[in-house]
Enzyme design. Structure first.
Site, PDB file in Angstrom:
ATOM      1  N   ASP A  52      -8.854   6.163  -1.039  1.00 18.02           N
ATOM      2  CA  ASP A  52      -7.742   6.570  -1.907  1.00 18.02           C
ATOM      3  C   ASP A  52      -8.362   7.256  -3.131  1.00 18.02           C
ATOM      4  O   ASP A  52      -9.577   7.502  -3.164  1.00 18.02           O
ATOM      5  CB  ASP A  52      -6.848   5.374  -2.277  1.00 18.02           C
ATOM      6  N   TYR A  61      -5.150   6.350   5.467  1.00 18.89           N
ATOM      7  CA  TYR A  61      -5.392   5.420   4.360  1.00 18.89           C
ATOM      8  C   TYR A  61      -4.622   4.111   4.575  1.00 18.89           C
ATOM      9  O   TYR A  61      -5.192   3.016   4.518  1.00 18.89           O
ATOM     10  CB  TYR A  61      -4.985   6.042   3.013  1.00 18.89           C
ATOM     11  N   GLU A 106       0.830  -1.210   0.000  1.00 25.67           N
ATOM     12  CA  GLU A 106       0.000   0.000   0.000  1.00 25.67           C
ATOM     13  C   GLU A 106       0.866   1.262   0.000  1.00 25.67           C
ATOM     14  O   GLU A 106       0.484   2.280  -0.554  1.00 25.67           O
ATOM     15  CB  GLU A 106      -0.957  -0.001   1.194  1.00 25.67           C
TER      16      GLU A 106
END
Ligand code: SF4
Length: 376
Positions: A150, A132, A49
């Site tokens: 996102d 996030y 990520e």
């Protein structure tokens, strides 16, 4: 959860959350692209990520595989050198992500014995982990109903709810996170979050949303309009700053060229580069190259020649980088951040993308041509 009603054209109270979640997860399980990090542990979710921020999945795959082969655990990453970590990141851009990941891995080992924490309060205290990334780790690896937003999720929600704010305005951001918090289910939250991201990446794309095969079509307000691409609303454009830079590849008479290490903070922090300056007004590339050698290496150079011009955009800067070769006979000022490197060893140093282009122009020109260019 309070969602400002004035910015929505949809009643969230009556939104069929469970039905939507089940449909999205079902679609995701049948349509997701094969990626190495599916079903992965907290460390691999964290690494992937982090790489995926501001970078396309197709670009990330090879970098991710190389990175995980070299640093398969958080302990391996914590004990690696910064140069080694940056070298694995070289070409991905946004190098603060790599430095923060490295620093955070050291903190996880020092403070948590190598176990990645499983609460949002602890995660967001680690460098480089915002809500996030924390949402991705907690929902995907720890199966907690924690939301994430996102750019893909922002686009999907902006269209589904016809958000009348740009997603990255303060108000738009608040509304999007409020929607995400409201919709993330208790059951399979990780699959739901991944489904939203995958939907934005493969179906609800910026220019050509494939509404005809979208599992969210029955819940989407923009789908009922003539042009769903009107959402998300565009933010006011930031002014692009044009700059001209010059890097000088100084060849020493003993053999090798000079690289300098950048400060760890700021643009391209911690990476190496050929000594570089921002060109002044009417300064020619060769004048700027002489200045770079003098200011950064403390060297007077001769035979300065332009050999490459590279265009590069980063954040709001549009940079034209001139590469010049030059020769020097004295030694530079003493500094740990200045290395004399053979042309063959240049590949071992982490460089920012425009510097990689200069390096490759040197390497691909062949040693003979390079020497000719330097008039050796
Ligand atoms: S129906 Fe169309 S606009 Fe709406 S979420 Fe799906 S792809 Fe996007």
């Amino acid at each position: 959860m309070i969602v400002p009603k004035c910015t929505l054209n949809y009643e969230l109270d009556s939104f069929p959350r469970n039905e939507f979640s089940n449909r999205l997860v079902d679609w995701y399980l049948r349509n997701r692209r094969p990626m190495n990090w599916h079903g992965a542990n907290a460390y691999s979710v964290w690494v992937s990520e982090t790489m995926l921020q501001q970078t396309q999945a197709a670009t990330v795959t090879d970098f991710y595989n190389r990175f995980m082969a070299s640093f398969p655990t958080v302990e391996c990453l914590a004990t690696a050198s910064e140069d080694s970590v940056l070298a694995h990141w070289s070409g991905l851009g946004y190098y603060a992500r790599a430095r923060n990941l490295h620093l955070a891995a050291k903190m996880v080992v020092a403070q948590y014995g190598g176990t990645i924490p499983n609460t949002i309060d602890e995660l967001v205290k680690l460098p480089g982990i915002g809500r996030y990334t924390a949402g991705a780790i907690l929902s995907i690896a720890f199966h907690q109903p924690v939301p994430l937003v996102d750019a893909n999720v922002a686009r999907v929600f902006s269209r589904m709810f016809m958000l009348d704010e740009p997603p990255n305005s303060a108000r738009g951001t608040n509304v999007l996170w409020a929607i995400a918090s409201l919709l993330v289910p208790m059951y399979q939250p990780g699959l739901f979050n991944q489904g939203l991201m995958e939907l934005g990446a493969t179906v609800c794309t910026p220019a050509e949303p494939a509404c005809g095969r979208c599992p969210a079509a029955g819940y989407c307000k923009a789908f009922e309009t003539a042009d769903p691409t009107r959402w998300p609303l565009k933010p006011a454009r930031k002014k692009v700053v044009q700059e001209t830079h010059c890097s000088v590849v100084v060849h020493h008479s003993r053999g090798g060229v000079y690289l300098v290490k950048r400060p760890s903070r700021g643009l391209w922090g911690g990476l190496w580069e050929f000594p570089r300056v921002v060109c002044n007004g009417e300064e020619t590339p060769c004048d700027a190259a002489e200045r770079a050698a003098k200011q950064i290496l403390g060297l007077n150079v001769i035979d300065v020649r332009l050999f490459a011009v590279v265009k590069h955009s980063v954040t709001r800067y549009s940079i034209t980088l001139h590469g010049c070769t030059a020769r020097a006979h004295q030694d530079p000022r003493e500094s740990e951040g200045i290395h004399l490197v053979s042309v063959e060893d240049l590949k071992d140093y982490p460089l920012a993308a425009p510097q990689v282009q200069l390096r490759d122009a040197i390497i691909h020109s062949g040693k003979r041509n390079f020497e000719l260019a330097l008039n050796l």
